[in-house]
Design a protein around this motif. Sequence first.
Motif, mmCIF file in Angstrom:
data_model
loop_
_atom_site.group_PDB
_atom_site.id
_atom_site.type_symbol
_atom_site.label_atom_id
_atom_site.label_comp_id
_atom_site.label_asym_id
_atom_site.label_seq_id
_atom_site.Cartn_x
_atom_site.Cartn_y
_atom_site.Cartn_z
ATOM 1 N N VAL B 154 19.255 0.524 13.135
ATOM 2 C CA VAL B 154 18.909 -0.458 12.110
ATOM 3 C C VAL B 154 17.583 -1.133 12.446
ATOM 4 O O VAL B 154 16.707 -1.289 11.586
ATOM 5 C CB VAL B 154 20.027 -1.516 11.971
ATOM 6 C CG1 VAL B 154 19.551 -2.693 11.140
ATOM 7 C CG2 VAL B 154 21.269 -0.900 11.357
ATOM 8 N N GLY B 155 17.438 -1.516 13.696
ATOM 9 C CA GLY B 155 16.197 -2.176 14.102
ATOM 10 C C GLY B 155 14.985 -1.304 13.843
ATOM 11 O O GLY B 155 13.984 -1.766 13.270
ATOM 12 N N VAL B 156 15.084 -0.058 14.220
ATOM 13 C CA VAL B 156 13.967 0.855 14.017
ATOM 14 C C VAL B 156 13.686 1.035 12.533
ATOM 15 O O VAL B 156 12.534 0.981 12.087
ATOM 16 C CB VAL B 156 14.266 2.222 14.668
ATOM 17 C CG1 VAL B 156 13.332 3.285 14.139
ATOM 18 C CG2 VAL B 156 14.155 2.107 16.176
ATOM 19 N N LEU B 158 14.402 -0.939 10.002
ATOM 20 C CA LEU B 158 13.816 -2.152 9.427
ATOM 21 C C LEU B 158 12.343 -2.236 9.777
ATOM 22 O O LEU B 158 11.501 -2.569 8.930
ATOM 23 C CB LEU B 158 14.551 -3.387 9.945
ATOM 24 C CG LEU B 158 15.911 -3.681 9.330
ATOM 25 C CD1 LEU B 158 16.528 -4.913 9.965
ATOM 26 C CD2 LEU B 158 15.792 -3.861 7.833
ATOM 27 N N MET B 159 12.033 -1.931 11.010
ATOM 28 C CA MET B 159 10.628 -2.030 11.414
ATOM 29 C C MET B 159 9.772 -1.012 10.656
ATOM 30 O O MET B 159 8.658 -1.322 10.234
ATOM 31 C CB MET B 159 10.509 -1.829 12.913
ATOM 32 C CG MET B 159 9.087 -1.843 13.401
ATOM 33 S SD MET B 159 8.943 -2.415 15.113
ATOM 34 C CE MET B 159 9.397 -4.131 14.953
ATOM 35 N N LEU B 160 10.311 0.172 10.465
ATOM 36 C CA LEU B 160 9.558 1.186 9.733
ATOM 37 C C LEU B 160 9.397 0.796 8.267
ATOM 38 O O LEU B 160 8.338 0.986 7.672
ATOM 39 C CB LEU B 160 10.257 2.541 9.846
ATOM 40 C CG LEU B 160 10.105 3.226 11.201
ATOM 41 C CD1 LEU B 160 10.892 4.525 11.244
ATOM 42 C CD2 LEU B 160 8.639 3.496 11.511
ATOM 43 N N ILE B 161 10.449 0.233 7.701
ATOM 44 C CA ILE B 161 10.354 -0.201 6.312
ATOM 45 C C ILE B 161 9.319 -1.304 6.169
ATOM 46 O O ILE B 161 8.575 -1.366 5.188
ATOM 47 C CB ILE B 161 11.730 -0.693 5.810
ATOM 48 C CG1 ILE B 161 12.689 0.480 5.618
ATOM 49 C CG2 ILE B 161 11.587 -1.444 4.498
ATOM 50 C CD1 ILE B 161 14.080 0.065 5.193
ATOM 51 N N ALA B 162 9.282 -2.179 7.169
ATOM 52 C CA ALA B 162 8.427 -3.357 7.062
ATOM 53 C C ALA B 162 6.952 -3.009 7.037
ATOM 54 O O ALA B 162 6.149 -3.733 6.454
ATOM 55 C CB ALA B 162 8.716 -4.319 8.204
ATOM 56 N N GLU B 163 6.595 -1.908 7.637
ATOM 57 C CA GLU B 163 5.159 -1.640 7.689
ATOM 58 C C GLU B 163 4.732 -0.690 6.578
ATOM 59 O O GLU B 163 5.533 0.090 6.059
ATOM 60 C CB GLU B 163 4.767 -1.097 9.064
ATOM 61 C CG GLU B 163 5.383 0.220 9.424
ATOM 62 C CD GLU B 163 5.186 0.470 10.918
ATOM 63 O OE1 GLU B 163 5.226 1.619 11.333
ATOM 64 O OE2 GLU B 163 4.977 -0.525 11.656
ATOM 65 N N ASN B 169 4.959 5.534 11.580
ATOM 66 C CA ASN B 169 4.920 6.526 12.645
ATOM 67 C C ASN B 169 6.350 6.824 13.092
ATOM 68 O O ASN B 169 6.986 6.023 13.755
ATOM 69 C CB ASN B 169 4.095 5.973 13.805
ATOM 70 C CG ASN B 169 3.932 6.992 14.905
ATOM 71 O OD1 ASN B 169 4.396 8.120 14.773
ATOM 72 N ND2 ASN B 169 3.281 6.598 15.978
ATOM 73 N N GLU B 171 7.348 8.601 15.237
ATOM 74 C CA GLU B 171 7.487 8.727 16.684
ATOM 75 C C GLU B 171 8.338 7.578 17.235
ATOM 76 O O GLU B 171 9.139 7.763 18.145
ATOM 77 C CB GLU B 171 6.099 8.710 17.334
ATOM 78 C CG GLU B 171 6.097 9.066 18.796
ATOM 79 C CD GLU B 171 6.436 10.530 19.024
ATOM 80 O OE1 GLU B 171 6.827 10.871 20.145
ATOM 81 O OE2 GLU B 171 6.323 11.336 18.055
ATOM 82 N N LEU B 172 8.129 6.421 16.664
ATOM 83 C CA LEU B 172 8.927 5.261 17.076
ATOM 84 C C LEU B 172 10.407 5.561 16.967
ATOM 85 O O LEU B 172 11.188 5.267 17.877
ATOM 86 C CB LEU B 172 8.583 4.057 16.185
ATOM 87 C CG LEU B 172 9.531 2.859 16.272
ATOM 88 C CD1 LEU B 172 9.449 2.187 17.622
ATOM 89 C CD2 LEU B 172 9.249 1.859 15.166
#
Lengths: 242, 242
Positions: B154-156, B158-163, B169, B171-172
């Motif tokens: 979920v954290g990943v 959300l972070m991908l959605i946010a940018e 990327n 890769e994250l």
Amino acid sequence: MKKGGEPAPKTRLLRAAAALLAESNGEPVSTRQITQAARVTAPTLYHHFGDKEGLFDAVVAEGFSEYLDAERNLSASGQPIEDLRMHWDNHVQFGLDHPHLYLVMFGNIRPERRPSMVASAEAFLEEVLARAAAAARLVVSPHEAARSMLAANVGVTLMLIAEPAAKRNLELSAMTREAVISAVATDSEGDPTTDTEGTPSVVVAAIALNAALQSSHPDQLSSSELKLFLEWLQRISTRSGS
Amino acid sequence: MKKGGEPAPKTRLLRAAAALLAESNGEPVSTRQITQAARVTAPTLYHHFGDKEGLFDAVVAEGFSEYLDAERNLSASGQPIEDLRMHWDNHVQFGLDHPHLYLVMFGNIRPERRPSMVASAEAFLEEVLARAAAAARLVVSPHEAARSMLAANVGVTLMLIAEPAAKRNLELSAMTREAVISAVATDSEGDPTTDTEGTPSVVVAAIALNAALQSSHPDQLSSSELKLFLEWLQRISTRSGS
DNA sequence: TAGCACCTATAGCAGCGTTATATGAAGTGG
DNA sequence: CCACTTCATATAACGCTGCTATAGGTGCTA
């Protein structure tokens, strides 16, 4: 600036907003509640903060700078990897202490318009990781490492916030923390002089070996030897301290 | 039930809500927009869904069941660890494909009142992990593993959605995925049906443990036990065929 | 005293989620 | 064919929201 008599309306607004945001458990807080609690009328709010979101940003910024200060006073341990653990835990703790602020900061993620402090949190973490990299402890770039760690950290914190406080299990945090750290950094053997608890890596290695032995029995040991060996391995795998 | 002529108002409401939620980029969508787009008046919405949130839950439920179906048709690979990777990636992809739904599901986390499908996502992941555990690939309980993996996932996401989509990327995602998986599961250097040797991983694990023990002696074993243990470890670490 | 920023208040707008009430349509028993 | 319930939709409105056009103090510098 101000005597102790009574804070300026701007300050009162900030405090009222913070207080109401903290009390009302995640439900939205109206500008009317805030202005009334601050004994101020609506235009005052908009004069000082332009926006409801502007006010909330200011509240978040206050709490966040407090958080960042706490982080800054934290990272002097000299052991980069241990610093990472401390920052992770501090992040989680901040989220649990100020869940409302935290949700505004990290939960409300909208492309654009996302609080700038997320970026600065990432930058700060990257800084800590750069120190780890300087100590030759990183296996990926600090930038990537920071993003991965922050993502996992946010995910864990959100999940912990989401569940009832009574049922919270910080083991989830510790476990995920170690997972990400160990993927990002080398397992810091090497410097046992000051290290009083290198046990985690031993435990991890023991667990790994234990697991490996489940699927393939080595022929270098007799079955009775193997039995005792596995027993000891089990004992090592159960961390005693921490 | 229905001909192809025109869907029932209930269906139109669902579709309109989904469409508007998808279009309007994260900004809130009003009931009036929805009812107007569905060519329906307000009470119809409340008759069928009781609530704005009820309607949104229904929308999310639709998208989510689609997601779960996709997951179910996915996990027949027979290799539990590879299944975990696939589910992780599928989760991220779902988030990127339906960011609005995703944010409603995982971003809007309020204690209580959180969409039940989060729980069912966790349960499903736990199920997959239970299969991995049955194959002796897990080093922690499926429950804990599921929570940790889901949190990081979920954290990943959300972070991908946010940018911004351009800068994303993946890769994250891959990196964090491997971190969590490797912390939760043994590294199972593929031993498909044919090869039951698997010695390399045992050797590697033994070497790792051996190395770890050099810098920190566990207190769970007496010194004489440790001596014999290390001797056996040494024996295991020496490949038979070299 | 005048002028000028700054800050605050009165009163109100348009929009929101929601609902009390009423109307239409569709099936069922007499 | 009519009364009857039952479900589904519509009219109109309530109380709340974030926000603002406008105006009124207040204190400083001249």
